[in-house]
Scaffold this active site. Structure first.
Site, PDB file in Angstrom:
ATOM      1  N   GLN A 168       3.023   4.310  13.751  1.00 27.55           N
ATOM      2  CA  GLN A 168       2.316   3.193  13.141  1.00 27.55           C
ATOM      3  C   GLN A 168       3.127   1.914  13.301  1.00 27.55           C
ATOM      4  O   GLN A 168       4.351   1.914  13.196  1.00 27.55           O
ATOM      5  CB  GLN A 168       1.977   3.467  11.691  1.00 27.55           C
ATOM      6  N   SER A 186       4.175  -2.423   9.330  1.00 26.68           N
ATOM      7  CA  SER A 186       5.140  -3.274   8.627  1.00 26.68           C
ATOM      8  C   SER A 186       5.726  -4.327   9.562  1.00 26.68           C
ATOM      9  O   SER A 186       5.876  -4.100  10.767  1.00 26.68           O
ATOM     10  CB  SER A 186       6.277  -2.421   8.077  1.00 26.68           C
ATOM     11  N   SER A 200       8.441   4.881  12.286  1.00 28.66           N
ATOM     12  CA  SER A 200       9.108   6.186  12.350  1.00 28.66           C
ATOM     13  C   SER A 200       8.950   6.806  13.732  1.00 28.66           C
ATOM     14  O   SER A 200       7.846   6.877  14.257  1.00 28.66           O
ATOM     15  CB  SER A 200       8.534   7.131  11.298  1.00 28.66           C
ATOM     16  N   GLU A 202      -3.374   8.019   3.569  1.00 24.65           N
ATOM     17  CA  GLU A 202      -1.930   8.179   3.564  1.00 24.65           C
ATOM     18  C   GLU A 202      -1.431   8.498   2.162  1.00 24.65           C
ATOM     19  O   GLU A 202      -0.540   9.313   1.973  1.00 24.65           O
ATOM     20  CB  GLU A 202      -1.275   6.907   4.096  1.00 24.65           C
ATOM     21  N   ASN A 235       5.814   2.341  -4.678  1.00 24.13           N
ATOM     22  CA  ASN A 235       5.331   2.870  -5.953  1.00 24.13           C
ATOM     23  C   ASN A 235       5.059   1.768  -6.973  1.00 24.13           C
ATOM     24  O   ASN A 235       4.238   1.949  -7.875  1.00 24.13           O
ATOM     25  CB  ASN A 235       6.314   3.909  -6.488  1.00 24.13           C
ATOM     26  N   GLU A 236       5.713   0.619  -6.811  1.00 23.81           N
ATOM     27  CA  GLU A 236       5.394  -0.502  -7.701  1.00 23.81           C
ATOM     28  C   GLU A 236       3.938  -0.950  -7.481  1.00 23.81           C
ATOM     29  O   GLU A 236       3.194  -1.179  -8.437  1.00 23.81           O
ATOM     30  CB  GLU A 236       6.341  -1.687  -7.443  1.00 23.81           C
TER      31      GLU A 236
END
Lengths: 330, 388
Positions: free
Chosen positions: B125, B128, B160, B250, B369-370
């Site tokens: 992917q 980012s 990755s 995801e 997670n925020e």
């Protein structure tokens, strides 16, 4: 595989919720804590009419049969509404007498079970797998105790002690008339302890859900610095964690109801106990000082979350049981 | 309500178990974050694919077995219980493929999916960017119209296994965003979703060692890389909406099937029984919590699978999942390392050490997670937006 409640079970939850909302359970709980059992008894009658106490009683004793999933559905609602009284103990006593009858000792069931299932006899129960105290012995018509492999009617009880949850009234039972003894009693006692633990876990989940609901409502309307505090990320994240805890405890609870395996019940009890207690801590913090007062109804759930965490197997015992089981990838 | 499987489901499970028993390598493959390990894992994908086990839930025409979500979950349980290797194709299979099923053309599916299923083409992917993490709408890499396609430029990062992989998929800004301006004032409009080869002219791949130094992680520098129209997914400018469907996947079921955690927790419990000190109740409780957490996640997933089967959809609930598994994964590995004692420090000390490093990234990727907690608070609890 359909790991979802069916329509009938959902409707059962909805109807109990509606009935308990209309019944003003907080007022009944406060009266119960003060030793006035009248409103609680009236509530008991309505729960009996909804067959709540018949969910661990075979049909031949005028029960509904052994329906642990439905029992869990009911006890989540009892927890959400902070219903007072030895509800867990009554259902677990039903399981005890039913199992004893299955194991060939039918006399106690024949004598006691119908009154228990119908709600006529509020019942409390002391087992070796529980703590030293029986709940609400002063309000119960029927007090059962297992000690040294013997099932006995209690002849009475010692002084009532205060619980951290003022609604829960604790007393040691005095063993009286012998009802049964031997291996069937030990087996039925372990079985009943699983039911009690499962029902307590369900009640704890309900307590946690009520604490979350009330806190979410509160932080939406309480303003500080000119804005609802529910808009602050620190508040949002804490409540998100409460929801995560409760939503991942829920499937453990229903999974345990399906298997009635001791290790599964222990996992559910540990997870619901931690989740409800986490909800209580968050609820108190986010309500601020108003949450710290006895007069505000939130206190009914706050103190119960702590008490239920330890009742019918505490966190350490539950975790020990999880590892003592032999659940492997099947 | 039940947890019983049909005879057909049990037959499928047995078939999977039998196949895996005969094929899973006896010795663990080298890390898929290294060149040697990447090649070994690519070969393993081919072996899986040869008997249609690499993508069991896909339609048969693309190399799958067309099984439903219950059987997919069963396969995953068996796969991890059998000690199956990590899946080097996971980004393509779990992120790109669902998007192509929903938004791709028949031609794209026929061209892209079979070589993905076989491991012949391995995807990464490219979402980012520097200074643009969970806030995908702030992307700055561009796609410029040209004859027969697009020219993409900019920098992508945190891809990755990009050092060894073949192709990438990602979002690019095809219409300018003017913050506070009068033109295109919505940052999530004007993004285009497309696919490109990592060996194309204008692509530079620079490996970035991750925490443990393994070299497969990389950043991508793109300088007028040509992408033909046939490699645009969906309508140009609609990339945000298309990508959102992928991020749901995801965070939700497909990235972390419970099979992996159930197998790991079972292994941890066996190690505790064999080597644990019964007097160390603090560690015992953490081992028990690992077992409880795996079972909770498994049953939570079964409940969601039942909802799917009943025709319901899962929305913001996938954020509950994401926070749970990512934090669970770290706790599981920390517990395992603590159980190992001093040997837990060894970087090549077996599956727990590498798994630990991998787990640390969980709360960071797939939407931090925020951000997930904001989604839970706002969409599931109805709390007000804002005040970050």
């Amino acid at each position: 595989m359909r790991f979802l409640l069916d329509d009938e079970q959902r409707e059962f939850a909805r109807s109990l919720d509606a009935m308990l909302t209309a019944a003003d359970t907080p007022a009944a709980a406060r009266a119960w804590a003060a030793g006035d059992h009248a409103p609680g008894r009236a509530l008991w009658g309505r729960l009996a009419d909804a067959d709540v106490f018949a969910l661990a009683v075979p049909e031949e004793y005028e029960g509904m049969g052994l329906l642990p999933v439905d029992m869990v559905v009911a006890f989540v609602e009892l927890g959400r509404h902070a219903v007072p009284g030895p509800v867990v103990e009554t259902v677990a006593a039903g399981a005890l007498l039913s199992r004893l009858a299955e194991l060939g000792e039918a006399a106690p069931a024949k004598r006691l079970l119908t009154a228990l299932a119908s709600g006529e006899a509020i019942t409390t129960l002391g087992l070796p797998e529980g703590g030293p105290f029986a709940l609400d012995a002063d309000a119960a018509a029927l007090r059962l105790t297992v000690t040294g492999g013997e099932l006995r009617l209690a002849s009475g009880h010692a002084r009532v002690e205060r619980s951290l949850d003022p609604v829960r009234r604790l007393a040691r039972l005095r063993p009286g008339e012998l009802l049964a003894s031997g291996a069937p009693v030990a087996a039925a006692s372990r079985y009943a302890a699983d039911w009690a633990s499962l029902a307590t876990a369900a009640q704890a989940l309900g307590v946690g859900l009520a604490l979350l609901d009330r806190t979410v409502a509160y932080v939406k309307q309480r303003t500080q610095f000119g804005t609802p505090i529910g808009g602050f990320q620190a508040v949002k994240h804490r409540l998100a964690d409460v929801l995560i805890g409760l939503e991942f405890a829920r499937p453990l609870l229903f999974g345990a109801a399906l298997t009635l395996d001791t290790a599964d019940v222990a996992a559910a009890k540990a997870a619901t106990g931690e989740a409800a207690y986490g909800a209580a801590r968050a609820a108190l913090q986010l309500h601020g000082a108003i949450g710290y007062t006895a007069e505000y109804d939130l206190s009914l759930w706050l103190t119960k979350a702590r008490a239920l965490r330890g009742a019918w197997r505490g966190p350490g015992e539950c975790r020990r049981l999880v590892l003592s089981g032999d659940r492997e990838a099947d | 309500m039940d947890l019983d499987f049909t005879a057909g489901e049990e037959e499928f499970r047995q078939r999977a178990r039998d196949w895996l028993a005969g094929h899973v390598p006896a010795e663990p493959l080298p890390s898929l974050e290294t060149r040697e390990g990447f090649a070994a894992h690519r070969a393993w994908e081919g072996e899986l694919a040869a008997d249609r086990w690499s993508v069991v839930s896909w339609p048969e025409e693309y190399g799958g077995q067309g099984v439903d979500i219950v059987k997919w979950l069963m396969f995953e349980e068996e796969y991890f219980a059998a000690g199956g290797p990590g899946r080097v194709s996971q980004n393509g299979i779990n992120l790109l493929a669902p998007t192509l099923f929903d938004f791709g053309t028949d031609e794209q599916r026929a061209r892209v999916l079979p070589p993905m299923a076989s491991g012949e083409v391995i995807w990464v992917q490219a979402w980012s960017e520097p200074e643009s993490g969970s806030d995908l709408a702030s992307l700055r890499s561009t796609a410029r119209r040209t004859s027969g396609g697009w020219l993409i430029s900019g920098q992508k990062t945190w891809s990755s296994r990009a050092a060894f992989a073949d192709r990438a998929f990602g979002l690019f800004r095809s219409e300018p965003y003017e913050s506070g301006g009068t033109g295109n004032a919505k940052p999530h409009r004007g993004l285009t979703y497309l696919m490109f080869p990592l060996d194309a002219d204008g692509v530079t791949v620079r490996p970035i060692g991750r925490l443990d130094g393994k070299p497969a992680f990389a950043e991508l520098f793109l300088d007028d890389v040509f992408v033909p129209d046939e490699d645009v997914i969906g309508e140009p400018g609609q990339g945000w909406r298309i990508a959102m469907s992928t991020t749901g996947n995801e965070r939700g079921l497909t990235l972390r099937s419970p099979g992996r955690f159930v197998a790991s927790a079972d292994r941890l419990v066996r190690q505790w029984r064999a080597h644990g000190d019964p007097a160390d109740t603090a560690l015992r409780d953490r081992v028990a919590d690992a077992a409880i957490g795996a079972r909770a996640y498994q049953l939570f997933t079964w409940a969601n699978a039942s909802r799917f089967a009943a025709g319901e959809t899962i929305g913001a609930e996938s954020s509950l999942n994401k926070v749970f598994w990512s934090e669970y994964d770290i706790a599981l590995h920390e517990t395992a390392l603590d159980l190992l004692g001093a040997e837990g420090e060894l970087a090549d000390g077996g599956e727990w050490a590498e798994g630990y490093v991998f787990s640390l990234a969980g709360p960071i990727y797939a939407g931090t997670n925020e951000i997930q907690r904001d989604i839970i608070a706002e969409r599931l609890l109805g709390l007000p937006k804002g005040r970050r």
